[in-house]
Design an enzyme around this catalytic site. Sequence first.
Site, PDB file in Angstrom:
ATOM      1  N   TYR A 158       0.842  -1.209   0.000  1.00 49.54           N
ATOM      2  CA  TYR A 158       0.000   0.000   0.000  1.00 49.54           C
ATOM      3  C   TYR A 158       0.880   1.264   0.000  1.00 49.54           C
ATOM      4  O   TYR A 158       0.462   2.335  -0.432  1.00 49.54           O
ATOM      5  CB  TYR A 158      -0.950  -0.029   1.203  1.00 49.54           C
ATOM      6  N   LYS A 165      -2.638   8.464   3.164  1.00 51.93           N
ATOM      7  CA  LYS A 165      -3.827   8.317   4.026  1.00 51.93           C
ATOM      8  C   LYS A 165      -3.524   8.788   5.453  1.00 51.93           C
ATOM      9  O   LYS A 165      -4.416   9.316   6.134  1.00 51.93           O
ATOM     10  CB  LYS A 165      -4.315   6.866   4.037  1.00 51.93           C
TER      11      LYS A 165
HETATM   12  P1  NDP Z   1     -12.635   4.384  -7.588  1.00 55.67           P
HETATM   13  O1  NDP Z   1     -11.546   4.155  -8.588  1.00 55.67           O
HETATM   14  O2  NDP Z   1     -13.965   3.864  -7.897  1.00 55.67           O
HETATM   15  O3  NDP Z   1     -12.745   5.938  -7.231  1.00 55.67           O
HETATM   16  C1  NDP Z   1     -11.622   6.785  -7.193  1.00 55.67           C
HETATM   17  C2  NDP Z   1     -12.083   8.141  -7.643  1.00 55.67           C
HETATM   18  O4  NDP Z   1     -11.026   9.110  -7.510  1.00 55.67           O
HETATM   19  C3  NDP Z   1     -12.502   8.162  -9.115  1.00 55.67           C
HETATM   20  O5  NDP Z   1     -13.827   8.605  -9.227  1.00 55.67           O
HETATM   21  C4  NDP Z   1     -11.543   9.178  -9.746  1.00 55.67           C
HETATM   22  O6  NDP Z   1     -12.155   9.987 -10.747  1.00 55.67           O
HETATM   23  C5  NDP Z   1     -11.198  10.038  -8.559  1.00 55.67           C
HETATM   24  N1  NDP Z   1      -9.998  10.836  -8.831  1.00 55.67           N
HETATM   25  C6  NDP Z   1      -8.725  10.408  -8.967  1.00 55.67           C
HETATM   26  N2  NDP Z   1      -7.933  11.457  -9.254  1.00 55.67           N
HETATM   27  C7  NDP Z   1      -8.724  12.563  -9.306  1.00 55.67           C
HETATM   28  C8  NDP Z   1      -8.495  13.939  -9.559  1.00 55.67           C
HETATM   29  N3  NDP Z   1      -7.271  14.422  -9.840  1.00 55.67           N
HETATM   30  N4  NDP Z   1      -9.540  14.800  -9.511  1.00 55.67           N
HETATM   31  C9  NDP Z   1     -10.782  14.348  -9.225  1.00 55.67           C
HETATM   32  N5  NDP Z   1     -11.075  13.041  -8.975  1.00 55.67           N
HETATM   33  C10 NDP Z   1     -10.039  12.168  -9.030  1.00 55.67           C
HETATM   34  O7  NDP Z   1     -12.048   3.720  -6.229  1.00 55.67           O
HETATM   35  P2  NDP Z   1     -12.596   3.646  -4.728  1.00 55.67           P
HETATM   36  O8  NDP Z   1     -14.054   3.808  -4.697  1.00 55.67           O
HETATM   37  O9  NDP Z   1     -11.955   2.444  -4.155  1.00 55.67           O
HETATM   38  O10 NDP Z   1     -11.886   4.902  -4.057  1.00 55.67           O
HETATM   39  C11 NDP Z   1     -12.590   5.940  -3.398  1.00 55.67           C
HETATM   40  C12 NDP Z   1     -11.868   6.312  -2.106  1.00 55.67           C
HETATM   41  O11 NDP Z   1     -11.967   5.235  -1.185  1.00 55.67           O
HETATM   42  C13 NDP Z   1     -10.382   6.573  -2.274  1.00 55.67           C
HETATM   43  O12 NDP Z   1      -9.988   7.632  -1.414  1.00 55.67           O
HETATM   44  C14 NDP Z   1      -9.764   5.267  -1.793  1.00 55.67           C
HETATM   45  O13 NDP Z   1      -8.430   5.405  -1.369  1.00 55.67           O
HETATM   46  C15 NDP Z   1     -10.694   4.974  -0.633  1.00 55.67           C
HETATM   47  N6  NDP Z   1     -10.658   3.613  -0.097  1.00 55.67           N
HETATM   48  C16 NDP Z   1     -10.768   2.534  -0.933  1.00 55.67           C
HETATM   49  C17 NDP Z   1     -10.734   1.261  -0.418  1.00 55.67           C
HETATM   50  C18 NDP Z   1     -10.846   0.059  -1.314  1.00 55.67           C
HETATM   51  O14 NDP Z   1     -10.507  -1.041  -0.875  1.00 55.67           O
HETATM   52  N7  NDP Z   1     -11.310   0.202  -2.533  1.00 55.67           N
HETATM   53  C19 NDP Z   1     -10.589   1.014   1.041  1.00 55.67           C
HETATM   54  C20 NDP Z   1     -10.547   2.211   1.823  1.00 55.67           C
HETATM   55  C21 NDP Z   1     -10.556   3.469   1.262  1.00 55.67           C
HETATM   56  P3  NDP Z   1     -11.948   9.637 -12.316  1.00 55.67           P
HETATM   57  O15 NDP Z   1     -12.378   8.207 -12.471  1.00 55.67           O
HETATM   58  O16 NDP Z   1     -12.855  10.601 -12.997  1.00 55.67           O
HETATM   59  O17 NDP Z   1     -10.510   9.843 -12.591  1.00 55.67           O
END
Ligand code: NDP
Length: 257
Positions: A158, A165
Site C-alpha cells: 500500500y 492516508k
Molecule cells: P474508484 O476508482 O472507484 O474511485 C476513485 C475516484 O477518484 C474516481 O472517481 C476518480 O475519478 C477520482 N480521482 C482520482 N484522481 C482525481 C483527480 N485528480 N480529480 C478528481 N477526482 C479524481 O475507487 P474507490 O471507490 O476504491 O476509491 C474511493 C476512495 O476510497 C479513495 O480515497 C480510496 O483510497 C478509498 N478507499 C478505498 C478502499 C478500497 O478497498 N477500494 C478502502 C478504503 C478506502 P476519475 O475516475 O474521474 O478519474
Amino acid sequence: MTKLLEGKNIVVMGVANERSIAWGITKSLHNAGANLIFTNRQERSYKKLVKLLEKHEIEPKAIISCDVESDESIQGAFHEIKEKIGVIHGLVHSVAFAKREDLQGEFVTTSRDGFLLAQEISAYSLVTITNAAKELMTEGGSIVTQTYIGAEQVVPGYNVMGVAKASLEASVRYLAEDVGKDGIRVNAVSAGPIRTLSAKGVANFNEKSQVVEEKAPLRRNIDQDEVGDATLFLLSELARGITGEVLHVDAGFNIIG
Ligand code: NDP
C-alpha cells in the site's frame, strides 16, 4: 417520518463506476432523501455516472467537472455549485490516486514525483476542497472522506498511499478544528478492502481481502453499501457531536492484533 437527509444538498466526489465506494454512498444518500450534486474528473466516469443515475432513477441536481489537481478547476466547480445550488450541507470526498509502480515493491524506492502526486490528489485535495466548500456551508455542514488502515499500520504494497492516508487522517483532525467554529464537521470512514477500479492498482489485493475474511471479528469483509450507510450517518444530524474522527467500517478487523 422525515428522512435523515431530506432537503439537504450534498456534493459527492468520486463516482467512477458501479463499484466505486462513492456509488455505494450515493445510494444511501438518495434513500435518505438528499439532493445530490456530483463532481468527476474523467469523461469516462461522467458517462458511467449518467447511466447509473438513469438506471437507478436518481435525478441529480448537477454534475460538474472537477480535477482536484487544479486550483482553477476546483474554484470553477464550487463557483458553479454556488450559482446552481447555493447552500450545501454536506460533501463526500472519495478521491485518491497514486502511480501504479508506487503501489508495489518497496516503499523505500518511491520517487519524489510519485510521493507528491499521491499526497496532492489523495490528501491535499481534502484541505483545499474543505476551504472551498465551507463558503457554501452557511448553515453548517458535514464533510466525510475515505481512508484505509494502511494509514495506521504497514500494509505491504500500500506504500505511498498509506503515507498519503496518514496525511489525510491528520488533515481531518486539523480541518475539524478550523471549521468547527462554523458548525462544520470533518470525519473519515476507514473501510475494509473493496474491489474497485482504484483497488486494482494495489499489489496482492485478493490476499488483503482474504485476511479480513479470516481474521475480522465478523469473519467477513464489508461492501460499498455498508460504507454508504456509515457515511450517511456521519453526514446526518445523528452524528452532530462527532468531528475529527476516523470511523472504521471493516467488520472489526482493525481491533485484531
Ligand atoms: P474508484 O476508482 O472507484 O474511485 C476513485 C475516484 O477518484 C474516481 O472517481 C476518480 O475519478 C477520482 N480521482 C482520482 N484522481 C482525481 C483527480 N485528480 N480529480 C478528481 N477526482 C479524481 O475507487 P474507490 O471507490 O476504491 O476509491 C474511493 C476512495 O476510497 C479513495 O480515497 C480510496 O483510497 C478509498 N478507499 C478505498 C478502499 C478500497 O478497498 N477500494 C478502502 C478504503 C478506502 P476519475 O475516475 O474521474 O478519474
